[in-house]
Each structure stands twice: as structure tokens, then as C-alpha cells.
Design a protein around this motif. Sequence first.
Motif, PDB file in Angstrom:
ATOM      1  N   CYS A 189       0.829  -1.215   0.000  1.00 24.11           N
ATOM      2  CA  CYS A 189       0.000   0.000   0.000  1.00 24.11           C
ATOM      3  C   CYS A 189       0.858   1.258   0.000  1.00 24.11           C
ATOM      4  CB  CYS A 189      -0.929   0.006   1.218  1.00 24.11           C
ATOM      5  SG  CYS A 189      -2.161  -1.317   1.237  1.00 24.11           S
ATOM      6  N   ARG A 190       2.011   1.202   0.640  1.00 28.68           N
ATOM      7  CA  ARG A 190       2.899   2.359   0.703  1.00 28.68           C
ATOM      8  C   ARG A 190       3.793   2.485  -0.531  1.00 28.68           C
ATOM      9  NH1 ARG A 190       3.651   5.245   5.552  1.00 28.68           N
ATOM     10  NH2 ARG A 190       4.964   6.510   4.192  1.00 28.68           N
ATOM     11  N   GLY A 191       3.774   1.484  -1.408  1.00 29.48           N
ATOM     12  CA  GLY A 191       4.620   1.535  -2.598  1.00 29.48           C
ATOM     13  C   GLY A 191       6.038   1.064  -2.358  1.00 29.48           C
ATOM     14  N   TRP A 192       6.249   0.309  -1.260  1.00 31.39           N
ATOM     15  CA  TRP A 192       7.573  -0.240  -0.990  1.00 31.39           C
ATOM     16  C   TRP A 192       7.700  -1.549  -1.771  1.00 31.39           C
ATOM     17  CZ3 TRP A 192       6.476   0.443   4.937  1.00 31.39           C
ATOM     18  CH2 TRP A 192       6.531   1.821   5.257  1.00 31.39           C
ATOM     19  N   ASP A 193       8.018  -1.452  -3.045  1.00 31.67           N
ATOM     20  CA  ASP A 193       7.954  -2.597  -3.947  1.00 31.67           C
ATOM     21  C   ASP A 193       9.125  -3.564  -3.760  1.00 31.67           C
ATOM     22  OD1 ASP A 193       5.640  -1.546  -5.107  1.00 31.67           O
ATOM     23  OD2 ASP A 193       6.794  -0.313  -6.493  1.00 31.67           O
ATOM     24  N   GLN A 194      10.295  -3.062  -3.436  1.00 30.89           N
ATOM     25  CA  GLN A 194      11.455  -3.929  -3.264  1.00 30.89           C
ATOM     26  C   GLN A 194      11.585  -4.331  -1.799  1.00 30.89           C
ATOM     27  OE1 GLN A 194      14.954  -2.048  -4.831  1.00 30.89           O
ATOM     28  NE2 GLN A 194      14.037  -1.675  -6.846  1.00 30.89           N
ATOM     29  N   GLU A 195      11.939  -5.584  -1.564  1.00 31.69           N
ATOM     30  CA  GLU A 195      11.994  -6.078  -0.186  1.00 31.69           C
ATOM     31  C   GLU A 195      13.044  -5.349   0.641  1.00 31.69           C
ATOM     32  OE1 GLU A 195      12.460 -10.292  -0.509  1.00 31.69           O
ATOM     33  OE2 GLU A 195      10.310 -10.620  -0.866  1.00 31.69           O
ATOM     34  N   THR A 196      14.153  -4.970   0.013  1.00 31.03           N
ATOM     35  CA  THR A 196      15.168  -4.221   0.764  1.00 31.03           C
ATOM     36  C   THR A 196      14.618  -2.875   1.218  1.00 31.03           C
ATOM     37  OG1 THR A 196      16.030  -3.450  -1.373  1.00 31.03           O
ATOM     38  CG2 THR A 196      17.154  -5.311  -0.330  1.00 31.03           C
ATOM     39  N   VAL A 197      13.873  -2.196   0.329  1.00 31.41           N
ATOM     40  CA  VAL A 197      13.253  -0.917   0.673  1.00 31.41           C
ATOM     41  C   VAL A 197      12.181  -1.126   1.734  1.00 31.41           C
ATOM     42  CG1 VAL A 197      11.869   1.004  -0.211  1.00 31.41           C
ATOM     43  CG2 VAL A 197      13.738   0.067  -1.592  1.00 31.41           C
ATOM     44  N   LEU A 198      11.372  -2.176   1.572  1.00 31.38           N
ATOM     45  CA  LEU A 198      10.286  -2.446   2.511  1.00 31.38           C
ATOM     46  C   LEU A 198      10.817  -2.654   3.926  1.00 31.38           C
ATOM     47  CD1 LEU A 198       7.210  -4.679   1.930  1.00 31.38           C
ATOM     48  CD2 LEU A 198       8.650  -5.149   3.901  1.00 31.38           C
ATOM     49  N   LEU A 199      11.785  -3.537   4.085  1.00 31.01           N
ATOM     50  CA  LEU A 199      12.305  -3.833   5.419  1.00 31.01           C
ATOM     51  C   LEU A 199      13.047  -2.639   6.005  1.00 31.01           C
ATOM     52  CD1 LEU A 199      13.487  -7.496   4.804  1.00 31.01           C
ATOM     53  CD2 LEU A 199      11.527  -6.745   6.173  1.00 31.01           C
ATOM     54  N   SER A 200      13.739  -1.887   5.157  1.00 27.38           N
ATOM     55  CA  SER A 200      14.413  -0.684   5.639  1.00 27.38           C
ATOM     56  C   SER A 200      13.403   0.353   6.116  1.00 27.38           C
ATOM     57  CB  SER A 200      15.291  -0.100   4.532  1.00 27.38           C
ATOM     58  OG  SER A 200      15.869   1.125   4.928  1.00 27.38           O
ATOM     59  N   SER A 201      12.300   0.503   5.385  1.00 26.72           N
ATOM     60  CA  SER A 201      11.284   1.491   5.749  1.00 26.72           C
ATOM     61  C   SER A 201      10.578   1.116   7.043  1.00 26.72           C
ATOM     62  CB  SER A 201      10.260   1.626   4.618  1.00 26.72           C
ATOM     63  OG  SER A 201      10.878   2.063   3.418  1.00 26.72           O
ATOM     64  N   TRP A 202      10.387  -0.193   7.264  1.00 29.33           N
ATOM     65  CA  TRP A 202       9.720  -0.616   8.500  1.00 29.33           C
ATOM     66  C   TRP A 202      10.571  -0.380   9.745  1.00 29.33           C
ATOM     67  CZ3 TRP A 202       4.876  -0.873   9.161  1.00 29.33           C
ATOM     68  CH2 TRP A 202       4.008  -1.364   8.179  1.00 29.33           C
ATOM     69  N   GLN A 203      11.871  -0.111   9.573  1.00 32.61           N
ATOM     70  CA  GLN A 203      12.730   0.180  10.716  1.00 32.61           C
ATOM     71  C   GLN A 203      12.218   1.392  11.494  1.00 32.61           C
ATOM     72  OE1 GLN A 203      15.297  -1.532  11.883  1.00 32.61           O
ATOM     73  NE2 GLN A 203      15.604  -3.011  10.221  1.00 32.61           N
TER      74      GLN A 203
ATOM     75  N   ASP B 113       8.138   0.319  16.897  1.00 38.97           N
ATOM     76  CA  ASP B 113       7.202   0.301  18.021  1.00 38.97           C
ATOM     77  C   ASP B 113       5.978  -0.547  17.678  1.00 38.97           C
ATOM     78  OD1 ASP B 113       6.742   2.350  16.079  1.00 38.97           O
ATOM     79  OD2 ASP B 113       5.189   3.196  17.370  1.00 38.97           O
ATOM     80  N   LEU B 114       5.704  -0.707  16.381  1.00 38.53           N
ATOM     81  CA  LEU B 114       4.584  -1.549  15.947  1.00 38.53           C
ATOM     82  C   LEU B 114       5.041  -2.985  15.696  1.00 38.53           C
ATOM     83  CD1 LEU B 114       2.905   0.881  13.355  1.00 38.53           C
ATOM     84  CD2 LEU B 114       2.166   0.419  15.708  1.00 38.53           C
ATOM     85  N   PHE B 115       6.202  -3.136  15.052  1.00 40.84           N
ATOM     86  CA  PHE B 115       6.725  -4.460  14.719  1.00 40.84           C
ATOM     87  C   PHE B 115       8.180  -4.517  15.178  1.00 40.84           C
ATOM     88  CE2 PHE B 115       3.464  -3.377  11.589  1.00 40.84           C
ATOM     89  CZ  PHE B 115       2.592  -4.449  11.745  1.00 40.84           C
ATOM     90  N   PRO B 116       8.411  -4.897  16.443  1.00 39.06           N
ATOM     91  CA  PRO B 116       9.764  -4.807  17.006  1.00 39.06           C
ATOM     92  C   PRO B 116      10.766  -5.782  16.403  1.00 39.06           C
ATOM     93  CG  PRO B 116       8.179  -5.645  18.628  1.00 39.06           C
ATOM     94  CD  PRO B 116       7.401  -5.268  17.436  1.00 39.06           C
ATOM     95  N   VAL B 117      10.300  -6.919  15.877  1.00 38.68           N
ATOM     96  CA  VAL B 117      11.217  -7.922  15.337  1.00 38.68           C
ATOM     97  C   VAL B 117      10.980  -8.055  13.839  1.00 38.68           C
ATOM     98  CG1 VAL B 117      12.004 -10.314  15.423  1.00 38.68           C
ATOM     99  CG2 VAL B 117      11.204  -9.185  17.515  1.00 38.68           C
ATOM    100  N   LEU B 118      11.953  -7.598  13.054  1.00 39.65           N
ATOM    101  CA  LEU B 118      11.866  -7.706  11.601  1.00 39.65           C
ATOM    102  C   LEU B 118      12.808  -8.809  11.127  1.00 39.65           C
ATOM    103  CD1 LEU B 118      11.985  -3.919  10.593  1.00 39.65           C
ATOM    104  CD2 LEU B 118       9.962  -5.395  10.732  1.00 39.65           C
TER     105      LEU B 118
END
Length: 249
Positions: free
Chosen positions: A53-67, A71-76
Motif C-alpha cells: 500500500c505504501r509503494g515499498w515494492d522492493q523487499e530491501t526498501v520495505l524492510l528498511s522502511s519498517w525500521q 514500536d509496531l513491529f519490534p522484530v523484523l
Amino acid sequence: MITDFRDFCTWAYVIIDDLYQQVAPFYLSSRPGPAVTSCSDSELITLAIVGECRGWDQETVLLSSWQDYQDLFPVLPERTRFNRRRRNLMPIINLIRQALLAGLDVAADRECAIDSLPVPVMGFHLVPHSHNDWGAYGATYGKVSSKKQTIYGYKLHLLVTLGGLILDFELAGANADDRYVGLEILERHQDLKVLGDKGYVSKPIAAHLQKHAQVELKTLPKRNQEPVSPQARQLHNIFAKLWKRSMGN
């Protein structure tokens, strides 16, 4: 009341976790590998779908953005593990994605378009040496009429609202008949008006969809069929422009 991105994440997780618990007993019985002890399946599915939904199409970008939202997802999970688990969960992710879409106003548009695009996986000069690897995953030779070429790989079929939202998709072998792939996709939906190109022309399939799913499939006839009226062709051109706009062309 959803007021910001964190509220949306919380809402999405609650819905996704509830849906996942309903299908987990069927999935976990055949799950490979050890049980998950961190970053539950519901969390991982939320990371994937909300990231889309946020447009984080690449997994590297997605996981980096979730950093920024630990506080919502402490373990990535690290990227390779995320990729492996995401692929294993893909059938469930697709089911949950459909259920989420059904509850959103943005997916209420009843006017859609269906089309396919070629997904070649390798050049012809490489196929004789490596095609067995891809063939095990359904890759085939197939013709792409619009480009007057033959490819080795797949066709990605997309059902998209005229507002640009992807309602459904199917990745089929490049030689799969567009008509029957379209039937598989459209049978999963109800009460739609769908525009398709000549690859989806089939009076029996159109009649079946109209009768059993209230799906009205409109296509331009092929050259050897009866010509369409100027009004119908004008309507097709309008829809075609909207379709290209929705696909970002």
C-alpha cells in the motif's frame, strides 16, 4: 477511526490476524521447517500487504522502511528469511488481500479492464541450456500477438478498476489461452462490467459469466467476426485510454 499510518497498520493487523487464524489450521499441518518464534505469520503478512500500500515494492526498501516503525513491529526478519516465508505464505496472502479489498470503498468500482502482459524469463539463446529449471515452475513458449514476438516465460493477467486498483491477477504460462485464464479470474468476482481486448473474445464464456457471476465482459471482435458499430468502437477507445492511464502508461 483511522487518522494516521500507525492507525492503519493496527487496523490492518487486527483484520489480517483474524483472517489468518481461520486458515492457519489448514496451512500449519503441512508447513515445512521449525515453528516460528519471532515475527508471527500475521505480522509478516501485515508487513507485506501494508508495504504494498505504501509503494515499498522492493523487499530491501520495505524492510528498511519498517525500521522506522519498530514500536509496531519490534522484530523484523532479515531479507532472505522474509523472502522465503513470504513465498511460502503467498496463497494465504492472496486470499487475505482479496478479503481486505472487499471491505474497502476504493475497491467498489464496478467498471474494470482485464489485460495481460508478457513476462519473459530468459532470451531465446539461453533457453536450450536452462529451460528445464524454469519449466518446472510453469514457464512455456508463447506468442505475444500485440508485439508480434514469441517469448519463453509467462503472461501476467491483471483485473484492474478504471481507477487503477488491481482487484485480481494470475500468472500463467506464456502459451495459456487468454480466454480461459480470464474465465478463471472473472469467475471469482460478481457484478462487474469488464473491458477486454481481442484475446478474451468468447461468446460462450461471456454468456457463462453473465449468467453465473453477473459479470458483463465486453470485447472488440476479431477481424474475421462481425464489425462493431462506430459507437461501440468509440466506447472501446474511451475505455482503452482509461486503461492505459490506470496502468501508468
